[in-house]
Design a protein around this motif. Structure first.
Motif, short mmCIF file in Angstrom:
data_model
loop_
_atom_site.label_atom_id
_atom_site.label_comp_id
_atom_site.label_asym_id
_atom_site.label_seq_id
_atom_site.Cartn_x
_atom_site.Cartn_y
_atom_site.Cartn_z
N ASP A 120 3.26 27.22 -5.65
CA ASP A 120 4.37 27.87 -4.96
C ASP A 120 4.22 29.39 -4.87
O ASP A 120 5.11 30.06 -4.34
N LYS A 121 3.13 29.91 -5.37
CA LYS A 121 2.96 31.36 -5.50
C LYS A 121 3.15 32.10 -4.16
O LYS A 121 3.94 33.04 -4.07
N ALA A 122 2.43 31.71 -3.12
CA ALA A 122 2.53 32.41 -1.83
C ALA A 122 3.94 32.30 -1.26
O ALA A 122 4.48 33.28 -0.71
N PHE A 123 4.57 31.14 -1.39
CA PHE A 123 5.93 30.96 -0.90
C PHE A 123 6.90 31.86 -1.67
O PHE A 123 7.74 32.54 -1.07
N TYR A 124 6.79 31.89 -2.97
CA TYR A 124 7.63 32.74 -3.83
C TYR A 124 7.51 34.20 -3.41
O TYR A 124 8.50 34.89 -3.20
N ILE A 125 6.28 34.67 -3.28
CA ILE A 125 6.04 36.06 -2.90
C ILE A 125 6.63 36.35 -1.52
O ILE A 125 7.26 37.40 -1.31
N SER A 126 6.48 35.43 -0.59
CA SER A 126 7.02 35.65 0.76
C SER A 126 8.54 35.76 0.74
O SER A 126 9.11 36.58 1.47
N LEU A 127 9.22 34.99 -0.09
CA LEU A 127 10.68 35.07 -0.17
C LEU A 127 11.13 36.41 -0.75
O LEU A 127 11.98 37.09 -0.17
N TYR A 128 10.58 36.76 -1.90
CA TYR A 128 11.05 37.95 -2.62
C TYR A 128 10.58 39.27 -2.01
O TYR A 128 11.09 40.33 -2.39
N SER A 129 9.67 39.23 -1.07
CA SER A 129 9.22 40.47 -0.42
C SER A 129 9.73 40.59 1.01
O SER A 129 9.45 41.59 1.68
N ASP A 130 10.54 39.64 1.48
CA ASP A 130 11.06 39.65 2.85
C ASP A 130 12.39 40.41 2.89
O ASP A 130 13.38 39.96 2.30
N PRO A 131 12.46 41.53 3.61
CA PRO A 131 13.71 42.32 3.66
C PRO A 131 14.90 41.53 4.23
O PRO A 131 16.03 41.74 3.81
N ARG A 132 14.67 40.65 5.19
CA ARG A 132 15.78 39.88 5.78
C ARG A 132 16.36 38.90 4.77
O ARG A 132 17.57 38.72 4.70
N ILE A 133 15.52 38.29 3.98
CA ILE A 133 15.99 37.33 2.98
C ILE A 133 16.66 38.07 1.82
O ILE A 133 17.68 37.62 1.30
N MET A 134 16.13 39.21 1.46
CA MET A 134 16.63 39.95 0.29
C MET A 134 17.83 40.85 0.60
O MET A 134 18.39 41.45 -0.31
N ARG A 135 18.26 40.92 1.83
CA ARG A 135 19.28 41.91 2.22
C ARG A 135 20.57 41.82 1.41
O ARG A 135 21.23 42.82 1.19
N HIS A 136 20.96 40.62 0.94
CA HIS A 136 22.17 40.48 0.13
C HIS A 136 21.87 40.22 -1.35
O HIS A 136 22.78 40.01 -2.13
N ILE A 137 20.60 40.23 -1.70
CA ILE A 137 20.20 39.91 -3.07
C ILE A 137 19.80 41.16 -3.84
O ILE A 137 20.20 41.35 -4.98
N GLY A 138 18.99 41.97 -3.21
CA GLY A 138 18.50 43.18 -3.86
C GLY A 138 17.40 43.80 -3.03
O GLY A 138 17.07 43.32 -1.94
N THR A 139 16.80 44.83 -3.55
CA THR A 139 15.70 45.49 -2.86
C THR A 139 14.51 44.54 -2.80
O THR A 139 14.14 43.95 -3.82
N PRO A 140 13.90 44.37 -1.62
CA PRO A 140 12.71 43.52 -1.55
C PRO A 140 11.63 44.03 -2.48
O PRO A 140 11.48 45.24 -2.67
N LEU A 141 10.90 43.09 -3.07
CA LEU A 141 9.81 43.46 -3.97
C LEU A 141 8.55 43.70 -3.16
O LEU A 141 8.37 43.13 -2.08
N THR A 142 7.66 44.50 -3.70
CA THR A 142 6.33 44.60 -3.10
C THR A 142 5.60 43.29 -3.44
O THR A 142 6.03 42.55 -4.34
#
Length: 182
Positions: free
Chosen positions: A18-40
């Motif tokens: 799940d590594k690539a999927f996990y990274i794609s979720l937590y680094s996507d600004p649209r997905i993270m907009r209500h969660i927190g600052t997107p991660l690198t």
């Protein structure tokens, strides 16, 4: 930690695959907009490695599952429970969270996935109370948490007004989402 299914979903412990999927979720600004600052990508990879290590423990404090569409066999999101520990509270309360890929938005997957995780927490790991923490501007989360039966507790609210907590206890829970424990 076990895998379990609902009508449309397989909910299984987070895996190395799940590594690539996990990274794609937590680094996507649209997905993270209500969660927190997107991660690198580097930060997301480090978080993934820590999360995988925690998931492998016998009794993890942080439990993380991947939400997979049964029909298409593709990941849709990640959800988790974090046990709340204190001297007064011996691991029987937890915080719950979910993050979904954009393709999963608007299809009632959060209610189904979190409903099943709530049921699993109450029936299989002896959690008594679950808290949901969310940004007050995230109206979709506020709606589905209400559908699941969470209650607003004024005593838990942060002072900033930008975030909110809602709670659900085992006695209030009457739903049945899990179809099969694997």
């Amino acid at each position: 930690m076990q895998s379990f299914t609902t009508e449309r979903l397989l909910i299984r412990p987070l895996a190395e695959s799940d590594k690539a999927f996990y990274i794609s979720l937590y680094s996507d600004p649209r997905i993270m907009r209500h969660i927190g600052t997107p991660l690198t990508s580097i930060e997301a990879e480090k978080n993934f490695e820590r999360t995988i290590e925690e998931t492998k423990k016998n009794k993890p404090k942080v439990m993380t599952w991947t939400i997979v569409c049964l029909k298409k066999n593709e990941p849709l999101g990640i959800q988790g429970l974090t046990r709340i520990t204190s001297q007064v509270n011996p691991l029987n309360n937890a915080d719950i969270g979910i993050i979904l890929a954009l393709k999963a938005h608007g299809k009632c997957f959060p209610e189904e996935a979190m409903g099943a995780l709530i049921e699993y927490a109450f029936q299989y790991i002896s959690i008594k109370t679950i808290r949901a923490f969310y940004a007050t501007k995230n109206l979709a989360t506020k709606r589905f948490i209400k559908k699941l039966g969470f209650n607003y507790d004024i005593t838990l609210q942060p002072e900033n007004g930008h975030n909110a907590y809602q709670c659900l206890n085992k006695n209030q829970w009457e739903e049945s989402f899990i179809k099969k424990i694997l």
